[in-house]
Design a protein around this motif. Structure first.
Motif, PDB file in Angstrom:
ATOM      1  N   LYS A 240      66.693 -39.499 -45.198  1.00  0.00           N
ATOM      2  CA  LYS A 240      67.533 -38.618 -46.469  1.00  0.00           C
ATOM      3  C   LYS A 240      66.708 -37.500 -45.497  1.00  0.00           C
ATOM      4  O   LYS A 240      65.628 -37.214 -44.951  1.00  0.00           O
ATOM      5  N   PHE A 241      67.879 -36.310 -45.392  1.00  0.00           N
ATOM      6  CA  PHE A 241      67.060 -35.014 -44.789  1.00  0.00           C
ATOM      7  C   PHE A 241      66.670 -33.320 -45.475  1.00  0.00           C
ATOM      8  O   PHE A 241      67.706 -33.487 -46.570  1.00  0.00           O
ATOM      9  N   ALA A 242      65.645 -33.009 -45.297  1.00  0.00           N
ATOM     10  CA  ALA A 242      64.935 -31.649 -45.914  1.00  0.00           C
ATOM     11  C   ALA A 242      65.112 -30.760 -44.669  1.00  0.00           C
ATOM     12  O   ALA A 242      64.505 -31.193 -43.621  1.00  0.00           O
ATOM     13  N   HIS A 243      65.046 -29.467 -45.104  1.00  0.00           N
ATOM     14  CA  HIS A 243      65.274 -28.383 -43.969  1.00  0.00           C
ATOM     15  C   HIS A 243      64.265 -27.825 -43.415  1.00  0.00           C
ATOM     16  O   HIS A 243      64.500 -27.110 -45.062  1.00  0.00           O
ATOM     17  N   ASN A 244      63.348 -27.306 -43.137  1.00  0.00           N
ATOM     18  CA  ASN A 244      62.720 -25.726 -42.905  1.00  0.00           C
ATOM     19  C   ASN A 244      62.828 -24.879 -41.534  1.00  0.00           C
ATOM     20  O   ASN A 244      62.664 -24.805 -40.577  1.00  0.00           O
ATOM     21  N   ASN A 245      64.074 -24.321 -41.787  1.00  0.00           N
ATOM     22  CA  ASN A 245      64.983 -23.277 -41.233  1.00  0.00           C
ATOM     23  C   ASN A 245      64.363 -22.368 -40.068  1.00  0.00           C
ATOM     24  O   ASN A 245      64.437 -21.727 -39.493  1.00  0.00           O
TER      25      ASN A 245
ATOM     26  N   SER B  33      52.757 -26.608 -45.173  1.00  0.00           N
ATOM     27  CA  SER B  33      53.302 -26.766 -46.951  1.00  0.00           C
ATOM     28  C   SER B  33      54.741 -26.455 -47.137  1.00  0.00           C
ATOM     29  O   SER B  33      55.072 -27.036 -48.027  1.00  0.00           O
ATOM     30  N   PHE B  34      55.193 -25.784 -46.814  1.00  0.00           N
ATOM     31  CA  PHE B  34      56.755 -26.001 -46.625  1.00  0.00           C
ATOM     32  C   PHE B  34      57.265 -26.480 -47.103  1.00  0.00           C
ATOM     33  O   PHE B  34      58.338 -27.384 -47.267  1.00  0.00           O
ATOM     34  N   SER B  35      56.686 -27.246 -45.558  1.00  0.00           N
ATOM     35  CA  SER B  35      57.815 -28.098 -44.889  1.00  0.00           C
ATOM     36  C   SER B  35      57.658 -29.753 -46.150  1.00  0.00           C
ATOM     37  O   SER B  35      58.565 -30.235 -46.223  1.00  0.00           O
ATOM     38  N   LEU B  36      56.544 -29.393 -47.072  1.00  0.00           N
ATOM     39  CA  LEU B  36      55.559 -30.647 -47.488  1.00  0.00           C
ATOM     40  C   LEU B  36      56.408 -30.244 -48.426  1.00  0.00           C
ATOM     41  O   LEU B  36      57.011 -31.273 -48.902  1.00  0.00           O
ATOM     42  N   PHE B  37      56.804 -29.596 -49.662  1.00  0.00           N
ATOM     43  CA  PHE B  37      57.593 -28.903 -50.386  1.00  0.00           C
ATOM     44  C   PHE B  37      58.709 -29.508 -50.392  1.00  0.00           C
ATOM     45  O   PHE B  37      59.476 -29.834 -51.667  1.00  0.00           O
ATOM     46  N   LYS B  38      59.283 -29.003 -49.093  1.00  0.00           N
ATOM     47  CA  LYS B  38      60.654 -29.271 -49.008  1.00  0.00           C
ATOM     48  C   LYS B  38      61.254 -31.406 -49.442  1.00  0.00           C
ATOM     49  O   LYS B  38      61.622 -31.618 -49.894  1.00  0.00           O
TER      50      LYS B  38
ATOM     51  N   LEU C 182      51.776 -21.383 -44.019  1.00  0.00           N
ATOM     52  CA  LEU C 182      49.888 -21.736 -44.126  1.00  0.00           C
ATOM     53  C   LEU C 182      50.522 -23.180 -44.170  1.00  0.00           C
ATOM     54  O   LEU C 182      51.124 -23.854 -44.165  1.00  0.00           O
ATOM     55  N   ASN C 183      49.283 -23.751 -43.172  1.00  0.00           N
ATOM     56  CA  ASN C 183      49.315 -25.828 -43.098  1.00  0.00           C
ATOM     57  C   ASN C 183      49.016 -26.182 -44.373  1.00  0.00           C
ATOM     58  O   ASN C 183      48.673 -25.673 -45.239  1.00  0.00           O
ATOM     59  N   TRP C 184      49.971 -27.284 -45.309  1.00  0.00           N
ATOM     60  CA  TRP C 184      49.346 -28.269 -45.550  1.00  0.00           C
ATOM     61  C   TRP C 184      47.492 -28.175 -45.515  1.00  0.00           C
ATOM     62  O   TRP C 184      47.110 -28.514 -47.325  1.00  0.00           O
ATOM     63  N   GLU C 185      46.836 -28.421 -45.356  1.00  0.00           N
ATOM     64  CA  GLU C 185      45.183 -27.916 -45.942  1.00  0.00           C
ATOM     65  C   GLU C 185      45.643 -27.386 -46.649  1.00  0.00           C
ATOM     66  O   GLU C 185      44.441 -27.332 -47.443  1.00  0.00           O
ATOM     67  N   HIS C 186      45.403 -25.517 -46.508  1.00  0.00           N
ATOM     68  CA  HIS C 186      45.595 -24.567 -47.306  1.00  0.00           C
ATOM     69  C   HIS C 186      46.555 -25.150 -48.828  1.00  0.00           C
ATOM     70  O   HIS C 186      45.305 -24.503 -49.752  1.00  0.00           O
ATOM     71  N   PHE C 187      47.230 -25.704 -48.462  1.00  0.00           N
ATOM     72  CA  PHE C 187      47.677 -25.948 -50.259  1.00  0.00           C
ATOM     73  C   PHE C 187      47.209 -27.250 -50.695  1.00  0.00           C
ATOM     74  O   PHE C 187      46.490 -26.780 -52.023  1.00  0.00           O
ATOM     75  N   MET C 188      46.633 -27.955 -50.120  1.00  0.00           N
ATOM     76  CA  MET C 188      45.554 -29.242 -50.498  1.00  0.00           C
ATOM     77  C   MET C 188      44.095 -28.648 -51.380  1.00  0.00           C
ATOM     78  O   MET C 188      44.220 -29.218 -52.330  1.00  0.00           O
TER      79      MET C 188
END
Length: 246
Positions: free
Chosen positions: A73-78, A86-91, A202-208
């Motif tokens: 399955k594919f998600a996109h952070n265009n 962080s946005f990529s992880l959310f998607k 931001l990167n996922w570390e900040h969301f975490m």
């Protein structure tokens, strides 16, 4: 168990070595992403979500070599130049509907590390490896007295006041295991996190760090050093050396 790979990034620090995404660099004549998928196949993890952005069609073409073995399955952070992973992880999390493993796309690791992490007893856990507390660049992990990860610190040193109530245990390797329950809570918390527009880059570390305040996740530590995150050319050459015969 499903898996999510975060492959949207530009990888500007390695652009002098390759114009392709870092996940397509080769170790033992095999692309990193294909190598990592081959390890997952051994443990019958077939449902794979790939988060794409930079040169996504090149990655998709490479993945088609394994289309008979996995359900992709594919998600996109265009907008990968302004929206961080962080946005990529959310998607990616929105595409999954079960327990899952999350992988940084530029990570190379041994089968033994993956095997041991899959066997651990925690439903949700950060994989943590060895590093020095003086390592400024890496994602350093701090935990409370109950073994709950409370903070990840990236691109800076740990402040003395942060060690009053927390303990340093090592570096976040770039593999996280989460239960479906935690996944659902994360999606809700991402909505709140992104209400501050500055957080979207931001990167996922900040969301975490935002998430872990109220939602404890455990950690498992590996003392196996057969893993490396490829940030630059030197890291890539180290990876070739580490995995020359593996």
């Amino acid at each position: 168990m499903e898996a999510i790979f975060l492959l949207a990034g530009l990888g500007s620090r390695i652009s002098k070595l390759t114009k392709n995404p870092k996940c397509l660099l080769k170790i033992n004549n095999e692309e990193i992403i294909l190598r990592n998928l081959r390890l997952l196949k051994k443990y019958k993890i077939r449902n794979i979500t790939i988060v794409l952005g930079y040169r996504k069609m090149v990655i998709k073409k490479t993945l088609m070599k394994l289309k008979e073995n996995f359900n992709f399955k594919f998600a996109h952070n265009n907008d990968y130049k302004s929206k961080g992973n962080s946005f990529s992880l959310f998607k990616g999390l929105k595409k999954v509907d079960s327990n899952c493993l999350i992988f940084d796309g530029d990570l190379v690791f041994s089968d033994k590390i993956l095997s041991n992490f899959l066997k651990d007893s925690f439903n949700s856990s950060f994989l943590v490896g060895k590093t020095s507390i003086k390592n400024k660049e890496c994602a350093k992990v701090l935990v409370d007295n109950y073994g709950n990860v409370k903070k990840t610190i990236d691109k800076r040193l740990i402040k003395k006041k942060e060690l009053i109530d927390l303990s340093f245990v090592g570096e976040a390797v770039g593999i996280i295991k989460i239960s479906n329950r935690i996944r659902k809570i994360m999606l809700s918390e991402f909505e709140n996190f992104f209400k501050n527009k500055k957080n979207i880059g931001l990167n996922w570390e900040h969301f975490m760090n935002y998430f872990l305040v109220k939602n404890p996740i455990k950690y498992n530590k590996t003392f196996n050093s057969d893993w490396i995150e490829i940030d630059n050319r030197n890291d890539y050459y180290k990876a070739i050396k580490i995995f020359k015969k593996k």
